[in-house]
Design an enzyme around this catalytic site. Structure first.
Site, PDB file in Angstrom:
ATOM      1  N   HIS A  95       0.835  -1.189   0.000  1.00 24.52           N
ATOM      2  CA  HIS A  95       0.000   0.000   0.000  1.00 24.52           C
ATOM      3  C   HIS A  95       0.876   1.248   0.000  1.00 24.52           C
ATOM      4  O   HIS A  95       1.241   1.780   1.050  1.00 24.52           O
ATOM      5  CB  HIS A  95      -0.940  -0.017   1.209  1.00 24.52           C
ATOM      6  CG  HIS A  95      -1.957   1.077   1.168  1.00 24.52           C
ATOM      7  ND1 HIS A  95      -2.622   1.513   2.275  1.00 24.52           N
ATOM      8  CD2 HIS A  95      -2.426   1.833   0.133  1.00 24.52           C
ATOM      9  CE1 HIS A  95      -3.455   2.490   1.952  1.00 24.52           C
ATOM     10  NE2 HIS A  95      -3.341   2.697   0.657  1.00 24.52           N
ATOM     11  N   GLU A 149       2.785   0.688   3.646  1.00 21.98           N
ATOM     12  CA  GLU A 149       2.078  -0.273   4.487  1.00 21.98           C
ATOM     13  C   GLU A 149       2.095  -1.623   3.773  1.00 21.98           C
ATOM     14  O   GLU A 149       1.546  -1.755   2.675  1.00 21.98           O
ATOM     15  CB  GLU A 149       0.646   0.206   4.721  1.00 21.98           C
ATOM     16  CG  GLU A 149      -0.162  -0.672   5.665  1.00 21.98           C
ATOM     17  CD  GLU A 149      -1.590  -0.152   5.850  1.00 21.98           C
ATOM     18  OE1 GLU A 149      -2.161  -0.380   6.927  1.00 21.98           O
ATOM     19  OE2 GLU A 149      -2.133   0.458   4.900  1.00 21.98           O
ATOM     20  N   ASN A 196      -6.408   2.812   5.777  1.00 24.03           N
ATOM     21  CA  ASN A 196      -7.663   3.209   5.140  1.00 24.03           C
ATOM     22  C   ASN A 196      -8.900   2.846   5.939  1.00 24.03           C
ATOM     23  O   ASN A 196      -9.959   3.446   5.748  1.00 24.03           O
ATOM     24  CB  ASN A 196      -7.753   2.638   3.727  1.00 24.03           C
ATOM     25  CG  ASN A 196      -6.980   3.494   2.745  1.00 24.03           C
ATOM     26  OD1 ASN A 196      -6.662   4.640   3.029  1.00 24.03           O
ATOM     27  ND2 ASN A 196      -6.670   2.941   1.591  1.00 24.03           N
TER      28      ASN A 196
END
Length: 299
Positions: A128, A140, A178
């Protein structure tokens, strides 16, 4: 995001294949990467001087997906739509050599679900990247249920060589970043929708009170409002929890083609050549939005 990841690795001397669906998108990516490299010293103090033509020259821009046959590591950055991703990963699994790891740069879709669409679940890992990928210091990393230690070590070493830090988390819809961020963005959109405050004021509060580099609505514009909506839908469906229910204003803007920086307008207007608020002038969308459609720029 894909062009940012391509730029990141090309800057570090890697040969990169950047695949997209249309030549016009690839032409835009080529020009944008050249501009970003050219202005890197100004935007990122301490960045080594790089020749834009050399960086761009390390990237093969193509709309032919079969070009991925030659890669040693693949990063996928397509739209946040599970049906699209599932079909794509079936193709990628067929085209790429069996040992090639897949780095999944998704906003919310679980990595284990993505891996299930392949015959190499142990070689699939969440990577990520944050936007813009060349400038954000940390990635991430998400371990799917089957992600092997070897795959994790391989991507950690690759990121180390690019100067990126990394934090490993376990698989869950939205991961850590997120799962928290999309709630924040959605609540900020609700505040705007309810007329509690304007877009510029909401963003100023987060920047000036909390020291954030960007406010939540600016962040949504940077991510892309379509991606934010897709991510909230994934979270809402995955957890069956109404707290992730997307604001109707977000759906309205996506339906109108106002997707943020990439379209020139979202919660703010942007100079599409630089991706920044046009003349630093913020436009506020409220529930009683009365802007003329002729003022809207679509991507």
């Amino acid at each position: 995001m894909g062009r940012g990841v391509a730029q990141l690795f090309a800057e570090q001397g890697h040969q990169v294949v950047l695949v997209d669906v249309a030549d016009r998108i690839l032409d835009s990516a080529r020009a944008e990467i050249g501009r970003e490299v050219r202005f890197a010293r100004l935007l990122r103090p301490g960045t080594p001087t790089r020749v834009p033509e050399e960086v761009v020259g390390r990237i093969t821009f193509t709309a032919d997906l079969t070009e991925v046959r030659q890669v040693d590591f693949l990063f996928e950055n397509t739209t946040e739509n599970w049906d699209h991703k599932r079909a794509l990963y079936c193709e990628l699994d067929f085209l790429c050599a069996p040992g090639v790891p897949f780095g999944v740069n998704t906003s919310a879709i679980p990595i284990t679900r993505v891996a299930s669409a392949t015959g190499r679940p142990d070689r699939v890992i969440g990577t990520h990247f944050m936007n813009p990928a060349p400038t954000k210091p940390t990635v991430e990393l998400i371990r799917g249920h089957h992600t092997s230690d070897e795959t994790l070590a391989l991507i950690q070493g690759l990121l180390d060589r690019t100067g990126k830090r990394h934090i490993v988390v376990n698989d869950s819809p939205g991961f850590v970043t997120n799962r928290v961020l999309m709630l924040t963005l959605n609540e900020a959109i609700f505040l705007l929708h309810e007329g509690v405050s304007g877009a510029a004021e909401i963003d100023r509060l987060f920047k000036e009170c909390f020291g954030h580099a960007m406010g939540p609505l600016e962040t949504a514009d940077l991510i892309g409002l379509d991606t934010v909506l897709f991510s909230l839908d994934v979270l809402c469906n995955s957890f069956d929890d109404s707290k992730y229910r997307p604001c109707t204003l977000l759906r309205k803007l996506v339906d109108a083609g106002l997707l943020g920086r990439k379209s020139g307008q979202g919660f703010h207007r942007y100079d599409t050549h630089r991706g920044r608020p046009a003349s630093q002038r913020h436009e506020t969308h409220r529930n009683d939005d009365t802007q003329e459609s002729g003022d809207r720029r679509h991507g």
